[in-house]
Design a protein around this motif. Structure first.
Motif, PDB file in Angstrom:
ATOM      1  N   PHE A 143       0.842  -1.202   0.000  1.00  0.00           N
ATOM      2  CA  PHE A 143       0.000   0.000   0.000  1.00  0.00           C
ATOM      3  C   PHE A 143       0.877   1.252   0.000  1.00  0.00           C
ATOM      4  CE2 PHE A 143      -1.914   3.348   2.651  1.00  0.00           C
ATOM      5  CZ  PHE A 143      -3.076   3.618   1.934  1.00  0.00           C
ATOM      6  N   GLU A 144       1.924   1.275   0.834  1.00  0.00           N
ATOM      7  CA  GLU A 144       2.835   2.423   0.876  1.00  0.00           C
ATOM      8  C   GLU A 144       3.506   2.637  -0.475  1.00  0.00           C
ATOM      9  OE1 GLU A 144       4.744   3.111   5.214  1.00  0.00           O
ATOM     10  OE2 GLU A 144       5.269   1.203   4.256  1.00  0.00           O
ATOM     11  N   ALA A 145       3.926   1.544  -1.110  1.00  0.00           N
ATOM     12  CA  ALA A 145       4.586   1.662  -2.407  1.00  0.00           C
ATOM     13  C   ALA A 145       3.638   2.248  -3.446  1.00  0.00           C
ATOM     14  CB  ALA A 145       5.089   0.289  -2.859  1.00  0.00           C
ATOM     15  N   GLY A 146       2.369   1.852  -3.395  1.00  0.00           N
ATOM     16  CA  GLY A 146       1.388   2.401  -4.321  1.00  0.00           C
ATOM     17  C   GLY A 146       1.169   3.888  -4.105  1.00  0.00           C
ATOM     18  N   LEU A 188       6.137  10.851   3.831  1.00  0.00           N
ATOM     19  CA  LEU A 188       5.750   9.586   4.441  1.00  0.00           C
ATOM     20  C   LEU A 188       4.325   9.251   4.017  1.00  0.00           C
ATOM     21  CD1 LEU A 188       3.622  10.112   7.061  1.00  0.00           C
ATOM     22  CD2 LEU A 188       5.717  11.029   8.053  1.00  0.00           C
ATOM     23  N   VAL A 189       3.962   7.995   4.214  1.00  0.00           N
ATOM     24  CA  VAL A 189       2.599   7.546   3.927  1.00  0.00           C
ATOM     25  C   VAL A 189       1.944   7.209   5.262  1.00  0.00           C
ATOM     26  CG1 VAL A 189       1.164   5.815   2.799  1.00  0.00           C
ATOM     27  CG2 VAL A 189       3.242   6.649   1.671  1.00  0.00           C
ATOM     28  N   PRO A 190       1.079   8.100   5.792  1.00  0.00           N
ATOM     29  CA  PRO A 190       0.464   7.821   7.095  1.00  0.00           C
ATOM     30  C   PRO A 190      -0.631   6.773   6.971  1.00  0.00           C
ATOM     31  CG  PRO A 190      -0.442   9.836   6.181  1.00  0.00           C
ATOM     32  CD  PRO A 190       0.629   9.387   5.229  1.00  0.00           C
ATOM     33  N   ALA A 191      -0.936   6.156   8.084  1.00  0.00           N
ATOM     34  CA  ALA A 191      -2.055   5.204   8.132  1.00  0.00           C
ATOM     35  C   ALA A 191      -3.372   5.970   8.119  1.00  0.00           C
ATOM     36  CB  ALA A 191      -1.955   4.351   9.389  1.00  0.00           C
TER      37      ALA A 191
END
Length: 405
Positions: free
Chosen positions: A192-195, A205-208
């Motif tokens: 999901f982060e890579a997407g 950053l990719v937060p939740a």
């Protein structure tokens, strides 16, 4: 039993003689049952497509950002908050849960796909697997079984990112897994982060979106949700059931549909009540004669109640049959036959309403006076001899104390 047996005989004998009249009532109730059952089936399907992914994942508590107002899309939970949630007493396991809608390459075309990212082996995994397996490594995912025709079958690959640089191979299918009515895929949080980074490479950053929480053994999820909300700043924790019920649009949809259902049930009561009241008024003369020759009020009232019960049950059966047929004929997304619980609850409400609606007719039957038969039967009024009960001229049967058999 002495009252029930003649009531059954009288009820069914009259229904056989007036098939059209009772058939029309059963058909009207069947139409109302169909409207209620079909709308409830559509409502269940629609809500499932809006919130199925939340309802059918393993975390019993979901933690939102406090400004999200229970909207998954609007929720952001930063890493320090994720750690603070994990430190709350009563939390067994917790992990970040990401959600985002991607324009993905699916089956050779571009489609909007909702992707949930969770820590493999942790809370947030799909719970309704029907084929294949759960992801065991990055780049694997579980899709909704309703989206096989779109190119989300086992072995198919979904590609995220502008150049399709983040592939997700579908390794499992689960039921009721859609979210926001879009095709949905569950994969690892790293995928999901890579997407997200492929779509927005400049993001630091990719937060939740949420924190998925499993309570420790013996901890009530509702108590834990309140504790997390009180002890962690900037979050709102909800149980899984509350998260589904409070999702944007769900309360309003339920309220609107419940008004429609209420009106349908009111119509059931009115139609049944007026039918049997008019029927009772039309048959008052016959009922009075039956009372005069020995039929007790319980027998006549039992016959009316039995007729109301039989006609309502037949109507419910007709409505359920038509609902099942229509559900098969409509679009596959809504091809759901009403479950037994829905049929039982709807049928029970309709039966109770029909019996309650028949009460004015019962009251009218019980108030009939056998002496009024003298006004409807010329023979009795003139005091003709009654050979069967032994009454002489000028004597009516109920004064002799013996009733014709």
């Amino acid at each position: 039993m002495p009252v029930l047996r003649p009531s059954i005989g009288l009820a069914f004998r009259e229904m056989r003689r007036a098939r059209l009249r009772f058939g029309l009532l059963a058909g009207a109730l069947g139409l109302l049952a169909f409207l209620v059952l079909f709308q409830q089936t559509l409502l269940t399907s629609l809500l499932g497509y809006f919130t199925g992914a939340l309802e059918n994942q393993s975390a019993e508590v979901l933690v939102y950002g406090d400004e999200a107002r229970t909207s998954v899309e609007a929720s952001v939970v930063l890493p320090p908050t994720v750690e603070a949630v994990a430190a709350v007493d009563g939390v067994g396991r917790s992990a970040p849960l990401g959600e985002n809608t991607f324009t993905a390459e699916v089956g050779g075309s571009l489609e909007d796909v909702v992707v949930f990212g969770y820590e493999l082996g942790g809370p947030g995994a799909p719970t309704t697997l029907v084929d294949g397996r759960l992801p065991e490594a990055d780049g694997e995912g579980v899709a909704s079984d309703l989206d096989v025709a779109l190119g989300l079958d086992i072995g198919d690959v979904v590609r995220l990112g502008p150049e399709g640089e983040v592939p997700i191979e579908i390794v499992g299918l689960a039921s009721d897994l859609r979210f926001s009515v879009e095709p949905t895929v569950f994969t690892s949080f790293a995928t999901f982060e890579a997407g997200r980074q492929a779509v927005n490479p400049d993001a630091p950053l990719v937060p939740a979106s949420l924190v998925a929480v499993e309570p420790a053994d013996g901890v009530d999820p509702a108590d834990l949700a309140r504790r997390i909300t009180d002890e962690v700043d900037g979050v709102e924790a909800l149980t899984r059931a509350d998260a589904v019920a409070q999702a944007p649009g769900v309360p309003e949809t339920l309220q609107s549909c419940n008004i429609v259902f209420l009106l349908a049930y009111v119509v059931v009561a009115i139609v049944t009540g007026f039918f049997f009241l008019i029927l009772t008024i039309q048959k008052e003369g016959a009922f009075t004669l039956l009372r005069a020759v020995g039929a007790g009020p319980g027998v006549l009232a039992g016959a009316v109640l039995l007729q109301a019960l039989v006609v309502t049950i037949v109507g419910i059966a007709l409505g359920a049959g038509v609902t099942a047929l229509v559900a098969i004929l409509v679009d596959d997304d809504f091809a759901q036959v009403p479950d037994p619980g829905l049929l039982l609850s709807t049928g029970s409400i309709m039966v109770i309403l029909a019996l309650v609606a028949a009460l004015p007719s019962l009251r009218r039957v019980r108030r009939l006076d056998p002496a009024d038969a003298a006004q409807t039967s010329g023979g009795l009024a003139r005091g003709w001899p009654c050979a069967r009960c032994g009454a002489g001229p000028g004597a009516l049967p109920w004064r002799v104390g013996r009733w014709p058999s």
